[in-house]
Design an enzyme around this catalytic site. Structure first.
Site, PDB file in Angstrom:
ATOM      1  N   SER A  79      32.859  29.831  36.187  1.00  0.00           N
ATOM      2  CA  SER A  79      33.532  28.873  37.095  1.00  0.00           C
ATOM      3  C   SER A  79      32.921  27.502  36.875  1.00  0.00           C
ATOM      4  CB  SER A  79      33.311  29.249  38.573  1.00  0.00           C
ATOM      5  OG  SER A  79      33.826  28.217  39.401  1.00  0.00           O
ATOM      6  N   TYR A 149      37.155  24.663  45.000  1.00  0.00           N
ATOM      7  CA  TYR A 149      35.965  25.461  44.669  1.00  0.00           C
ATOM      8  C   TYR A 149      35.607  26.383  45.838  1.00  0.00           C
ATOM      9  CZ  TYR A 149      31.106  26.305  43.101  1.00  0.00           C
ATOM     10  OH  TYR A 149      29.914  26.864  42.702  1.00  0.00           O
ATOM     11  N   THR A 179      20.762  24.817  42.114  1.00  0.00           N
ATOM     12  CA  THR A 179      19.849  25.290  41.078  1.00  0.00           C
ATOM     13  C   THR A 179      19.745  24.223  39.987  1.00  0.00           C
ATOM     14  OG1 THR A 179      20.477  27.563  41.582  1.00  0.00           O
ATOM     15  CG2 THR A 179      19.468  27.174  39.438  1.00  0.00           C
ATOM     16  N   ARG A 190      25.948  16.428  38.657  1.00  0.00           N
ATOM     17  CA  ARG A 190      25.117  16.936  39.740  1.00  0.00           C
ATOM     18  C   ARG A 190      23.892  16.029  39.879  1.00  0.00           C
ATOM     19  NH1 ARG A 190      25.818  23.448  38.838  1.00  0.00           N
ATOM     20  NH2 ARG A 190      26.087  22.879  36.660  1.00  0.00           N
TER      21      ARG A 190
HETATM   22  P1  NAD Z   1      28.375  26.027  34.202  1.00  0.00           P
HETATM   23  O1  NAD Z   1      29.601  25.183  34.250  1.00  0.00           O
HETATM   24  O2  NAD Z   1      27.244  25.545  33.359  1.00  0.00           O
HETATM   25  O3  NAD Z   1      28.724  27.515  33.749  1.00  0.00           O
HETATM   26  C1  NAD Z   1      29.964  28.106  34.013  1.00  0.00           C
HETATM   27  C2  NAD Z   1      30.525  28.651  32.704  1.00  0.00           C
HETATM   28  O4  NAD Z   1      31.769  29.290  32.975  1.00  0.00           O
HETATM   29  C3  NAD Z   1      30.810  27.560  31.664  1.00  0.00           C
HETATM   30  O5  NAD Z   1      30.217  27.905  30.435  1.00  0.00           O
HETATM   31  C4  NAD Z   1      32.333  27.551  31.553  1.00  0.00           C
HETATM   32  O6  NAD Z   1      32.790  27.153  30.277  1.00  0.00           O
HETATM   33  C5  NAD Z   1      32.669  28.997  31.902  1.00  0.00           C
HETATM   34  N1  NAD Z   1      34.039  29.184  32.379  1.00  0.00           N
HETATM   35  C6  NAD Z   1      34.677  28.538  33.376  1.00  0.00           C
HETATM   36  N2  NAD Z   1      35.935  28.982  33.504  1.00  0.00           N
HETATM   37  C7  NAD Z   1      36.095  29.969  32.561  1.00  0.00           C
HETATM   38  C8  NAD Z   1      37.183  30.808  32.192  1.00  0.00           C
HETATM   39  N3  NAD Z   1      38.360  30.738  32.808  1.00  0.00           N
HETATM   40  N4  NAD Z   1      36.981  31.706  31.198  1.00  0.00           N
HETATM   41  C9  NAD Z   1      35.791  31.796  30.565  1.00  0.00           C
HETATM   42  N5  NAD Z   1      34.737  31.017  30.864  1.00  0.00           N
HETATM   43  C10 NAD Z   1      34.884  30.105  31.854  1.00  0.00           C
HETATM   44  O7  NAD Z   1      27.917  26.204  35.725  1.00  0.00           O
HETATM   45  P2  NAD Z   1      26.610  26.886  36.350  1.00  0.00           P
HETATM   46  O8  NAD Z   1      25.961  25.878  37.203  1.00  0.00           O
HETATM   47  O9  NAD Z   1      25.830  27.565  35.326  1.00  0.00           O
HETATM   48  O10 NAD Z   1      27.281  27.947  37.336  1.00  0.00           O
HETATM   49  C11 NAD Z   1      27.423  29.322  36.980  1.00  0.00           C
HETATM   50  C12 NAD Z   1      27.970  30.093  38.167  1.00  0.00           C
HETATM   51  O11 NAD Z   1      27.074  29.982  39.283  1.00  0.00           O
HETATM   52  C13 NAD Z   1      29.315  29.579  38.667  1.00  0.00           C
HETATM   53  O12 NAD Z   1      30.121  30.666  39.075  1.00  0.00           O
HETATM   54  C14 NAD Z   1      28.962  28.730  39.858  1.00  0.00           C
HETATM   55  O13 NAD Z   1      30.007  28.647  40.799  1.00  0.00           O
HETATM   56  C15 NAD Z   1      27.748  29.467  40.408  1.00  0.00           C
HETATM   57  N6  NAD Z   1      26.881  28.562  41.186  1.00  0.00           N
HETATM   58  C16 NAD Z   1      26.034  27.696  40.553  1.00  0.00           C
HETATM   59  C17 NAD Z   1      25.226  26.844  41.307  1.00  0.00           C
HETATM   60  C18 NAD Z   1      24.260  25.885  40.678  1.00  0.00           C
HETATM   61  O14 NAD Z   1      23.550  25.171  41.398  1.00  0.00           O
HETATM   62  N7  NAD Z   1      24.153  25.810  39.369  1.00  0.00           N
HETATM   63  C19 NAD Z   1      25.310  26.878  42.702  1.00  0.00           C
HETATM   64  C20 NAD Z   1      26.200  27.759  43.294  1.00  0.00           C
HETATM   65  C21 NAD Z   1      26.969  28.620  42.535  1.00  0.00           C
HETATM   66  N1  UDP Z   2      24.358  12.926  44.857  1.00  0.00           N
HETATM   67  C1  UDP Z   2      23.833  11.657  44.816  1.00  0.00           C
HETATM   68  N2  UDP Z   2      23.894  10.958  43.655  1.00  0.00           N
HETATM   69  C2  UDP Z   2      24.454  11.462  42.506  1.00  0.00           C
HETATM   70  C3  UDP Z   2      24.985  12.782  42.554  1.00  0.00           C
HETATM   71  C4  UDP Z   2      24.923  13.487  43.760  1.00  0.00           C
HETATM   72  O1  UDP Z   2      23.293  11.156  45.823  1.00  0.00           O
HETATM   73  O2  UDP Z   2      24.479  10.753  41.484  1.00  0.00           O
HETATM   74  C5  UDP Z   2      24.268  13.707  46.110  1.00  0.00           C
HETATM   75  C6  UDP Z   2      25.563  14.352  46.571  1.00  0.00           C
HETATM   76  O3  UDP Z   2      26.329  13.436  47.343  1.00  0.00           O
HETATM   77  C7  UDP Z   2      25.044  15.521  47.389  1.00  0.00           C
HETATM   78  C8  UDP Z   2      23.739  15.901  46.688  1.00  0.00           C
HETATM   79  O4  UDP Z   2      23.374  14.774  45.898  1.00  0.00           O
HETATM   80  O5  UDP Z   2      24.762  15.099  48.701  1.00  0.00           O
HETATM   81  C9  UDP Z   2      23.876  17.120  45.785  1.00  0.00           C
HETATM   82  O6  UDP Z   2      24.980  16.912  44.932  1.00  0.00           O
HETATM   83  P1  UDP Z   2      25.355  17.888  43.748  1.00  0.00           P
HETATM   84  O7  UDP Z   2      26.624  17.366  43.162  1.00  0.00           O
HETATM   85  O8  UDP Z   2      24.193  18.051  42.844  1.00  0.00           O
HETATM   86  O9  UDP Z   2      25.559  19.305  44.443  1.00  0.00           O
HETATM   87  P2  UDP Z   2      26.343  19.785  45.759  1.00  0.00           P
HETATM   88  O10 UDP Z   2      26.963  18.612  46.461  1.00  0.00           O
HETATM   89  O11 UDP Z   2      27.345  20.742  45.231  1.00  0.00           O
HETATM   90  O12 UDP Z   2      25.294  20.409  46.577  1.00  0.00           O
END
Ligand code: NAD
Ligand code: UDP
Length: 313
Positions: A79, A149, A179, A190
């Site tokens: 995703s 989302y 993360t 992010r």
């Molecule tokens: P990311 O974008 O780096 O990884 C997601 C991967 O999914 C990408 O490689 C993308 O190409 C692939 N993808 C998306 N749609 C696809 C499809 N239809 N078919 C095949 N591949 C597809 O993001 P991430 O931060 O590593 O997140 C990974 C998972 O963890 C996600 O489901 C995300 O919602 C969840 N998540 C991450 C965080 C975070 O802080 N990183 C927080 C909450 C949830």
């Molecule tokens: N944020 C910020 N400056 C940036 C990017 C994000 O101040 O350049 C803020 C954003 O508004 C949010 C927090 O940082 O309050 C975390 O944002 P991020 O997009 O990393 O993750 P999420 O909002 O999904 O928690």
């Protein structure tokens, strides 16, 4: 075990694949590179035959059993995950949460595999309960820009629970909190990649709004350890995995400027709509059922992340 990881070329999923390969398993990763990157696969290819990558869009179907065999575990990680990604890819985000989750669950059902859904703290929306416990149902705007989302993930959780209740699939749901770490994209929007790269350029860090909103950042290897423990536990209720170390975005900006020695300062930009005002996981359930808690301190995690972004330059 034979394990399928959707989204394997992404930030978190590629670390998950690496952990599973290090644990001795066989891993098949599927990705369509919509937000993932080929370079994240390089360390996985070093595992030879135990790792296989298939380029595919999970919303259109997974490689067949004849092509890739049966699986013992299915981790549905695919995703878009950054606010700028899912606002640019609204339909891809909705469909991977809905069709993609259904297709991954059907595969788990057909294979007799255990299934794990990567859900998110975003299911709590702008939370009225703090810290967030799994029993809290959330405060999500169903029609706002983030809803593609948040609601996709909420639907994915509902679908996962229905496959457990009515079709007997063994399921797990992890609610992942913010993360960070190596393999994030510098421009994924992010806050951690944005601040670190702005600081490395000596530019002002773009704090959105007044910077009082909070987040709690977990280092990626801690998250992955929690995810694997959850999959192998008997906990079939959703489980938060995140680091309760909470800070405001102003505090984070000041920390990154100090850490990198940047004199660029801070500039304020408008706060995106529906940006949650605070977020911190209650990790009591993970502690109790998984014996899990984060181990990597913030300074160590930031150091590794800064090194990663330097290496991309
Ligand atoms: P990311 O974008 O780096 O990884 C997601 C991967 O999914 C990408 O490689 C993308 O190409 C692939 N993808 C998306 N749609 C696809 C499809 N239809 N078919 C095949 N591949 C597809 O993001 P991430 O931060 O590593 O997140 C990974 C998972 O963890 C996600 O489901 C995300 O919602 C969840 N998540 C991450 C965080 C975070 O802080 N990183 C927080 C909450 C949830
Ligand atoms: N944020 C910020 N400056 C940036 C990017 C994000 O101040 O350049 C803020 C954003 O508004 C949010 C927090 O940082 O309050 C975390 O944002 P991020 O997009 O990393 O993750 P999420 O909002 O999904 O928690």
């Amino acid at each position: 075990m034979r394990i399928l990881v959707t989204g394997g070329a992404g930030f978190v999923p590629s670390h998950l694949c690496e952990r599973l390969l290090n644990d001795g398993h066989e891993v098949v990763a599927v990705d369509n590179f919509v937000t993932g990157h080929e370079r994240n696969l390089q360390p996985l290819r070093a595992f030879g035959d135990r790792f296989r990558f298939v380029e595919a869009d999970v919303t259109r179907g997974l490689p067949s059993q004849a092509e890739v065999g049966r699986f013992d575990r299915v981790y549905h990680m695919a995703s878009p995950a950054s606010p700028i990604d899912y606002v640019e890819l609204p339909f891809e985000t909705l469909y991977v949460g809905s069709d993609g989750t259904r297709i991954a669950l059907e595969r788990a059902l057909a294979d007799g595999a255990r299934f794990l859904l990567a859900s998110t703290s975003e299911v709590y929306g702008d939370p009225a309960v703090h810290p967030q416990v799994e029993g809290y149902w959330g405060n999500v705007n169903p029609i706002g820009p983030r809803s593609v989302y948040d609601e996709a993930k909420r639907y994915a959780e509902a679908l996962t629970m229905a496959f457990r209740r009515y079709k007997g699939v063994q399921t797990r749901i992890v609610r992942i909190f913010n993360t960070y770490g190596p393999r994030m994209r510098a421009n994924d929007g992010r806050v951690m990649p944005a601040f670190v790269n702005q600081a490395l350029d000596g530019q002002p860090l773009t704090v959105f709004g007044d910077g009082t909103q909070t987040r709690s950042f977990c280092y990626v290897t801690d998250l992955v350890d929690g995810i694997v423990r959850l999959m192998e536990s008997d906990l079939d209720e959703p489980c938060n995995i995140g680091n309760p170390h909470e800070m405001s975005m102003t505090q984070l900006a000041q920390y990154i400027n100090r850490f990198t020695g940047s004199a660029g300062g801070i500039v304020h930009k408008p706060l995106p709509k529906d940006d949650p005002t605070r977020r911190r996981p209650d990790i009591g359930r993970a502690r109790q059922h998984l014996g899990w808690e984060p181990k990597v301190d913030f300074e160590t995690g930031v150091a590794a992340t800064v090194e990663w972004f330097k290496s991309l330059r």
